[in-house]
Design a protein around this motif. Structure first.
Motif, PDB file in Angstrom:
ATOM      1  N   GLN A  49      15.622  12.193 -12.937  1.00 40.30           N
ATOM      2  CA  GLN A  49      15.617  12.244 -11.476  1.00 40.30           C
ATOM      3  C   GLN A  49      14.459  13.124 -11.058  1.00 40.30           C
ATOM      4  OE1 GLN A  49      19.299  13.452  -9.846  1.00 40.30           O
ATOM      5  NE2 GLN A  49      20.420  11.728 -10.725  1.00 40.30           N
ATOM      6  N   ILE A  50      13.574  12.585 -10.235  1.00 43.44           N
ATOM      7  CA  ILE A  50      12.375  13.330  -9.832  1.00 43.44           C
ATOM      8  C   ILE A  50      12.379  13.468  -8.312  1.00 43.44           C
ATOM      9  CG2 ILE A  50       9.854  13.263  -9.745  1.00 43.44           C
ATOM     10  CD1 ILE A  50       9.954  11.708 -12.370  1.00 43.44           C
ATOM     11  N   PHE A  51      12.132  14.699  -7.853  1.00 39.84           N
ATOM     12  CA  PHE A  51      11.985  14.891  -6.408  1.00 39.84           C
ATOM     13  C   PHE A  51      10.502  14.801  -6.089  1.00 39.84           C
ATOM     14  CE2 PHE A  51      11.446  17.492  -2.601  1.00 39.84           C
ATOM     15  CZ  PHE A  51      12.320  16.830  -1.760  1.00 39.84           C
ATOM     16  N   TYR A  52      10.096  13.761  -5.429  1.00 38.88           N
ATOM     17  CA  TYR A  52       8.682  13.520  -5.163  1.00 38.88           C
ATOM     18  C   TYR A  52       8.513  13.233  -3.680  1.00 38.88           C
ATOM     19  CZ  TYR A  52       3.968  11.684  -5.812  1.00 38.88           C
ATOM     20  OH  TYR A  52       2.618  11.472  -5.745  1.00 38.88           O
ATOM     21  N   PRO A  53       8.080  14.214  -2.898  1.00 41.64           N
ATOM     22  CA  PRO A  53       8.006  13.994  -1.454  1.00 41.64           C
ATOM     23  C   PRO A  53       6.843  13.073  -1.073  1.00 41.64           C
ATOM     24  CG  PRO A  53       7.294  16.209  -2.021  1.00 41.64           C
ATOM     25  CD  PRO A  53       7.690  15.570  -3.293  1.00 41.64           C
ATOM     26  N   VAL A  54       7.140  12.100  -0.235  1.00 40.50           N
ATOM     27  CA  VAL A  54       6.129  11.156   0.248  1.00 40.50           C
ATOM     28  C   VAL A  54       6.280  11.071   1.759  1.00 40.50           C
ATOM     29  CG1 VAL A  54       5.346   8.764   0.197  1.00 40.50           C
ATOM     30  CG2 VAL A  54       6.220   9.804  -1.864  1.00 40.50           C
ATOM     31  N   PRO A  55       5.173  11.107   2.496  1.00 42.92           N
ATOM     32  CA  PRO A  55       5.314  10.949   3.955  1.00 42.92           C
ATOM     33  C   PRO A  55       5.943   9.616   4.326  1.00 42.92           C
ATOM     34  CG  PRO A  55       2.997  11.087   3.271  1.00 42.92           C
ATOM     35  CD  PRO A  55       3.807  11.400   2.088  1.00 42.92           C
ATOM     36  N   GLU A  56       6.792   9.666   5.359  1.00 47.38           N
ATOM     37  CA  GLU A  56       7.485   8.426   5.759  1.00 47.38           C
ATOM     38  C   GLU A  56       6.522   7.348   6.196  1.00 47.38           C
ATOM     39  OE1 GLU A  56      10.860   8.055   8.382  1.00 47.38           O
ATOM     40  OE2 GLU A  56      11.569  10.003   7.681  1.00 47.38           O
ATOM     41  N   SER A  57       5.349   7.782   6.668  1.00 52.97           N
ATOM     42  CA  SER A  57       4.394   6.797   7.177  1.00 52.97           C
ATOM     43  C   SER A  57       3.720   6.025   6.041  1.00 52.97           C
ATOM     44  CB  SER A  57       3.326   7.516   8.010  1.00 52.97           C
ATOM     45  OG  SER A  57       2.721   8.508   7.216  1.00 52.97           O
ATOM     46  N   ARG A  58       3.786   6.592   4.826  1.00 56.60           N
ATOM     47  CA  ARG A  58       3.076   5.953   3.719  1.00 56.60           C
ATOM     48  C   ARG A  58       4.009   4.990   2.986  1.00 56.60           C
ATOM     49  NH1 ARG A  58       1.430   9.224  -1.488  1.00 56.60           N
ATOM     50  NH2 ARG A  58       1.444   7.373  -2.780  1.00 56.60           N
ATOM     51  N   SER A  59       3.465   3.849   2.581  1.00 55.21           N
ATOM     52  CA  SER A  59       4.307   2.937   1.795  1.00 55.21           C
ATOM     53  C   SER A  59       4.186   3.345   0.327  1.00 55.21           C
ATOM     54  CB  SER A  59       3.872   1.500   1.989  1.00 55.21           C
ATOM     55  OG  SER A  59       2.767   1.207   1.177  1.00 55.21           O
ATOM     56  N   PHE A  60       5.326   3.385  -0.323  1.00 55.47           N
ATOM     57  CA  PHE A  60       5.380   3.859  -1.706  1.00 55.47           C
ATOM     58  C   PHE A  60       5.927   2.710  -2.549  1.00 55.47           C
ATOM     59  CE2 PHE A  60       7.546   6.148  -5.168  1.00 55.47           C
ATOM     60  CZ  PHE A  60       6.517   6.966  -5.588  1.00 55.47           C
ATOM     61  N   ASP A  61       5.084   2.075  -3.363  1.00 56.68           N
ATOM     62  CA  ASP A  61       5.534   0.858  -4.069  1.00 56.68           C
ATOM     63  C   ASP A  61       5.795   1.119  -5.560  1.00 56.68           C
ATOM     64  OD1 ASP A  61       3.056   1.094  -5.057  1.00 56.68           O
ATOM     65  OD2 ASP A  61       2.280  -0.830  -4.321  1.00 56.68           O
ATOM     66  N   ARG A  62       6.049   0.038  -6.271  1.00 57.21           N
ATOM     67  CA  ARG A  62       6.462   0.156  -7.684  1.00 57.21           C
ATOM     68  C   ARG A  62       5.364   0.720  -8.574  1.00 57.21           C
ATOM     69  NH1 ARG A  62       9.384  -4.674  -6.388  1.00 57.21           N
ATOM     70  NH2 ARG A  62       7.655  -6.023  -6.926  1.00 57.21           N
ATOM     71  N   VAL A  63       4.122   0.387  -8.249  1.00 54.66           N
ATOM     72  CA  VAL A  63       3.017   0.875  -9.081  1.00 54.66           C
ATOM     73  C   VAL A  63       2.971   2.397  -9.018  1.00 54.66           C
ATOM     74  CG1 VAL A  63       0.544   0.745  -9.462  1.00 54.66           C
ATOM     75  CG2 VAL A  63       1.745  -1.226  -8.550  1.00 54.66           C
ATOM     76  N   GLU A  64       3.099   2.909  -7.796  1.00 52.11           N
ATOM     77  CA  GLU A  64       3.044   4.364  -7.622  1.00 52.11           C
ATOM     78  C   GLU A  64       4.259   5.038  -8.250  1.00 52.11           C
ATOM     79  OE1 GLU A  64       1.033   5.290  -3.495  1.00 52.11           O
ATOM     80  OE2 GLU A  64       1.917   3.294  -3.643  1.00 52.11           O
ATOM     81  N   ALA A  65       5.423   4.396  -8.141  1.00 58.86           N
ATOM     82  CA  ALA A  65       6.636   4.964  -8.742  1.00 58.86           C
ATOM     83  C   ALA A  65       6.463   5.106 -10.245  1.00 58.86           C
ATOM     84  CB  ALA A  65       7.835   4.089  -8.415  1.00 58.86           C
ATOM     85  N   GLY A  66       5.862   4.089 -10.866  1.00 60.93           N
ATOM     86  CA  GLY A  66       5.614   4.132 -12.310  1.00 60.93           C
ATOM     87  C   GLY A  66       4.721   5.294 -12.685  1.00 60.93           C
ATOM     88  N   ARG A  67       3.701   5.537 -11.865  1.00 63.26           N
ATOM     89  CA  ARG A  67       2.782   6.649 -12.137  1.00 63.26           C
ATOM     90  C   ARG A  67       3.511   7.987 -12.009  1.00 63.26           C
ATOM     91  NH1 ARG A  67      -2.539   4.752 -12.306  1.00 63.26           N
ATOM     92  NH2 ARG A  67      -3.377   6.851 -12.255  1.00 63.26           N
ATOM     93  N   VAL A  68       4.395   8.084 -11.019  1.00 62.57           N
ATOM     94  CA  VAL A  68       5.152   9.325 -10.846  1.00 62.57           C
ATOM     95  C   VAL A  68       6.056   9.571 -12.045  1.00 62.57           C
ATOM     96  CG1 VAL A  68       6.920  10.457  -9.473  1.00 62.57           C
ATOM     97  CG2 VAL A  68       5.059   9.253  -8.343  1.00 62.57           C
ATOM     98  N   PHE A  69       6.712   8.524 -12.501  1.00 56.71           N
ATOM     99  CA  PHE A  69       7.624   8.683 -13.648  1.00 56.71           C
ATOM    100  C   PHE A  69       6.868   9.120 -14.893  1.00 56.71           C
ATOM    101  CE2 PHE A  69      10.999   5.852 -11.706  1.00 56.71           C
ATOM    102  CZ  PHE A  69      11.947   6.846 -11.682  1.00 56.71           C
ATOM    103  N   SER A  70       5.649   8.609 -15.088  1.00 55.31           N
ATOM    104  CA  SER A  70       4.927   8.980 -16.300  1.00 55.31           C
ATOM    105  C   SER A  70       4.034  10.198 -16.094  1.00 55.31           C
ATOM    106  CB  SER A  70       4.111   7.789 -16.823  1.00 55.31           C
ATOM    107  OG  SER A  70       3.456   7.147 -15.769  1.00 55.31           O
ATOM    108  N   GLY A  71       4.097  10.783 -14.919  1.00 58.94           N
ATOM    109  CA  GLY A  71       3.360  12.026 -14.684  1.00 58.94           C
ATOM    110  C   GLY A  71       1.865  11.834 -14.510  1.00 58.94           C
ATOM    111  N   ALA A  72       1.460  10.656 -14.073  1.00 58.06           N
ATOM    112  CA  ALA A  72       0.030  10.395 -13.859  1.00 58.06           C
ATOM    113  C   ALA A  72      -0.329  10.744 -12.415  1.00 58.06           C
ATOM    114  CB  ALA A  72      -0.272   8.925 -14.133  1.00 58.06           C
TER     115      ALA A  72
END
Lengths: 457, 390
Positions: free
Chosen positions: B209-232
């Protein structure tokens, strides 16, 4: 290793076995109570119950080394869902999708992870053989491996604890599988087997002696006897034998489970003899009397010739279940038709007689069902012959209570004809279902998983 | 258990032998006492415990159950499953109940197996019609690994039939009657899918479980989620702008598998976690769906695009396979002398720290090493093979 895996009634443990004791134990099994019991006690009894089923032949230390707290799972994806949304819908708003009337954007069933605790054991060769329905218990599967009846990727494998890799093909000797999954022999059958074996032994020794003494004279003698035999049989009435053949085919097919085994065998034997008699009279009789395979191909050839003569009647669809038509299913069909076909069967036998004699026949009078009956009787006789030399009761029947245990998990692809299977991948959990076959519910699976987490909770 | 000997049947002539056999060191003093109380002894049992009843209570109960409720399990009805759950089924008759073998386990389902006809159809399409495994998998709804296995098994079966080896035909018939099967569709009908073919394996990195703050105005898709999970780190804007949908990445990676970025250094280096569109077995299905959404009324055009895509993918995969094979062949020289049953595969030894260890005595290094006992001789060495070459 001593076999402690008995199906005792007093303990009521569930085992990897098709025994009726096990069936009874499985049906009366209740999860151990949790009230007034410490957490340790709950985990202990859950572990004890599940280990009696999963890898009871594996030492506890060995299993502990195999255990892995990480459990494989998959999520089935829908291509249209993926195409419609790049993920930003799910993460929109405060990070978990916009609230649509209190309903979450994606509804998923929970994944039963803890039911997969014993997934590493499913990799073992002996367990995989049991799961592929090639043995009636994991212990028996183990014995097959040790006795050298199992190959992995074409090489003999003698270690029941061999861990299959994805893509491994394992194969068990079909005779062993038929023995494991079939009815056991009755004392009568065992005696018959002994007698035939004794006779064969005596004949072979006698034949060897004669062959040593006078090989040339023996040949001449056999030729003469053959000639005499053919002359004698020609004298018999062809029509009558054919009628008898058909009648026997019908009785073979109509025999239900209520028929006594010896009676059924007499019928089968009679049918076999009748077929041989018919074939000995047809033109190419020289090839025939030797093997069942040859007999069958010859008879089907004759039948096919008949079929091609009348294409108008062919509009009857070949049923898909025909390939796996059952004895009993056939029996019902055959018995239902019996009365209506009483007159028509005479025509069939006549036509069949003429065909065997090489004459032109008017085949349009015959019904499709009659061809079918005869054909099915022949197929059954070829595929499932009466043979007392086998270690199981013949003709082969599935053993009792087998159907209650018959399922094949998804991680195996099995070809029953050759008794071979491929271990496709490791078992996985998915939303709503787990692939490891376990008779226990959540209330046992979860504490047992907790036990092997090395007391971390 | 042998029949219990009753005292009445014991004659006087036998008595001395019996006593002497039961206790070899019986003293003489015991004999007179026995003869004196012989009348008493004859009426007594040898064993003080009462003989057990013919059946225990549990056994009786079991046979009672087997003869009444359990009698349905003795024989199967062709085409139907015959599991224990059918006993509890009587009240609420549910369809899913029939395929659950274990009454206590709600989560195990007896899944259908391929019918004989469907199996032969798979073989026919792959071998005779020369369709690719991927295409057949989508057509029939069968996992690609299963298709490969089916082809292998049917080929083996054909070979065994040709060789005249024994088959277990009646057994196969019985099993197909007991277990649910997926039939081959009749002509004109639609084939029912055997199993889900686009399974996404759950990656261990996604378990956290990762707490990763993203502005509501920004779209956060699967590609970015993958990068967050792998710490990139987040993608460059220019790089992100190229990707309109995660499935674009799938095509890019198909063309060039080395385009996946890496995170970490040395032994910790790992590839960046890719979105589901890339990791599923049939990424082209997502692309096809996107085509459909983009051109809803042009079926023909979408189908053409898809067939081109599949051809391209097949060609790339084939090329890759050939390149690998060529590289493997280049490394080894095969010497097959005449009059020999064996081929000799000769490879060059690579003598580096990775292959032989720091001191040159690594357990996986080639050749015998002075002072290092053979693996066979070390204690606790497991000699069970871990793999068998096909």
């Amino acid at each position: 290793m001593r076999n402690r895996a008995s199906n005792t009634l007093s303990k009521g443990k569930i085992r990897q076995s098709w025994s009726k004791y096990n069936l009874y134990n499985m049906q009366r099994f209740r999860s151990p109570p949790t009230t007034n019991r410490t957490f340790f006690q709950q985990k202990w009894s859950a572990k004890a119950a599940s280990r009696a089923y999963h890898g009871e032949q594996v030492r506890e230390g060995q299993w502990k080394r195999m255990f892995n707290h990480r459990i494989r799972s998959v999520i089935p994806m829908n291509a249209s869902d993926l195409a419609a949304d790049d993920g930003s819908l799910v993460s929109s708003g405060r990070g978990s999708g916009l609230d649509k009337g209190g309903k979450p954007a994606y509804q998923t069933r929970p994944t039963p992870y803890t039911h997969m605790t014993f997934a590493p054991l499913e990799r073992r060769l002996d367990v995989a053989i049991f799961r592929a329905l090639f043995a009636s218990s994991a212990r028996q599967a183990r014995q097959f491996v040790i006795h050298g009846a199992v190959t992995v990727n074409g090489q003999k494998m003698k270690h029941p604890s061999y861990l299959l890799n994805p893509g491994d093909l394992f194969q068990v000797d079909p005779d062993r599988v038929l023995y494991a999954t079939g009815h056991t022999k009755t004392p009568y059958e065992r005696r018959q087997g002994r007698l035939t074996r004794r006779k064969a032994k005596a004949e072979s020794s006698k034949g060897a002696e004669e062959a040593e003494a006078a090989p040339e004279t023996a040949k001449e003698e056999t030729k003469e006897t053959e000639k005499e035999d053919t002359k004698e049989t020609e004298k018999e009435d062809t029509k009558e034998t054919l009628k008898a053949l058909l009648a026997q085919a019908k009785s073979v097919m109509s025999a239900g489970k209520n028929t006594l085994a010896p009676q059924r065998k007499q019928e089968l034997r009679g049918f076999q003899q009748a077929v041989r008699r018919v074939l000995s009279r047809s033109e190419s009789s020289t090839v025939l009397a030797d093997s069942l395979e040859a007999q069958f191909s010859q008879l089907t050839l004759l039948l096919k010739a008949k079929r091609s003569e009348k294409p108008e009647k062919k509009d009857v669809k070949p049923r898909p279940e025909d390939a796996f038509a059952t004895d009993r299913g056939d029996a019902e069909v055959a018995s239902a038709k019996k009365d209506t076909e009483a007159t028509a069967s005479d025509k069939l036998s006549e036509a069949f007689a003429q065909a065997t004699l090489g004459n032109e026949v008017d085949a349009s009078e015959l019904s499709d069902e009659e061809f079918d009956t005869l054909k099915r009787a022949l197929t059954q006789m070829r595929d499932n012959p009466l043979d007392n030399s086998k270690t199981y009761s013949t003709p082969w029947q599935p053993r009792q209570y087998m159907s209650a245990f018959a399922f094949i998990p998804r991680y195996l692809e099995v070809n029953q004809n050759i008794c071979a299977a491929v271990y496709l991948r490791h078992p996985v959990a998915r939303p709503g279902s787990a692939e490891v076959p376990t008779p226990f519910g959540e209330s046992i699976a979860t504490p047992a998983y907790g036990w092997y987490l090395r007391r971390r909770w | 258990m042998p029949p219990r000997m009753q005292s009445r049947s014991v004659s006087n002539t036998l008595l001395p032998y019996l006593t002497s056999s039961s206790s070899s060191s019986s003293s003489l003093s015991s004999i007179p006492s026995l003869s004196s109380a012989s009348s008493q002894c004859l009426s007594r049992q040898f064993s003080a415990t009462a003989a057990p009843q013919a059946q225990t209570k549990l056994r009786r109960q079991m046979f009672e159950w087997l003869n009444n409720e359990g009698s349905v399990f003795k024989h199967h009805v062709p085409g139907e499953t015959n599991y224990l759950t059918r006993l509890k089924q009587r009240g609420g008759n549910e369809g899913s109940e029939a395929s659950r073998p274990f009454p206590n386990n709600q989560h195990f389902i007896s899944e259908p197996i391929l019918s004989e006809e469907l199996r032969n159809e798979v073989y026919n399409r792959v071998i005779e019609q020369k369709k690719s495994v991927r295409v057949v998998s989508v057509e029939l709804g069968i996992d690609m690994k299963r298709i490969a296995a089916v082809v292998r098994l049917v080929e083996l079966e054909k070979r065994q039939r040709a060789q005249g080896k024994p088959l277990a035909l009646p057994y196969a018939r019985a099993v197909h009657e007991m277990v649910p099967t997926t039939p081959l569709a009749e002509k004109g009908e639609r084939q029912t899918y055997h199993e889900p073919i686009n399974d996404l394996p759950a990656h261990p990195l996604t378990g956290t479980q990762i707490f990763y703050p993203v502005p509501e105005s920004r779209s956060f898709d699967r590609v970015e989620a993958g990068r967050v999970f792998s710490g990139a780190p987040a993608m460059e804007h220019s790089e992100a702008a190229e990707i309109s949908h995660p499935s674009d990445l799938a095509e890019k990676i198909m063309e060039d598998p080395n385009s996946i970025g890496w995170v970490g250094k040395g032994a910790n280096a790992r590839q960046i976690l890719q979105p589901a569109d890339v990791r599923i077995p049939h990424p082209h299905l997502v692309a096809q769906e996107r085509d459909r959404l983009a051109h809803p009324n042009e079926r023909r055009a979408v189908a053409d695009l898809q067939s081109k895509r599949l051809e391209r993918q097949d060609a790339l995969e084939k090329e890759r396979r050939e390149r690998l094979q060529a590289r493997r062949e280049k490394k080894t020289t095969i010497v097959s002398p005449e009059e020999s049953r064996f081929d000799y595969r000769i490879k060059d030894t690579i003598y580096t720290t990775e292959t032989t260890g720091v001191d040159g005595r690594g357990s996986k290094a080639t050749g015998r090493r002075y002072g290092v006992p053979h693996r066979d001789r070390t204690r606790g060495e497991v000699k069970i093979p871990t793999r068998v070459e096909a």
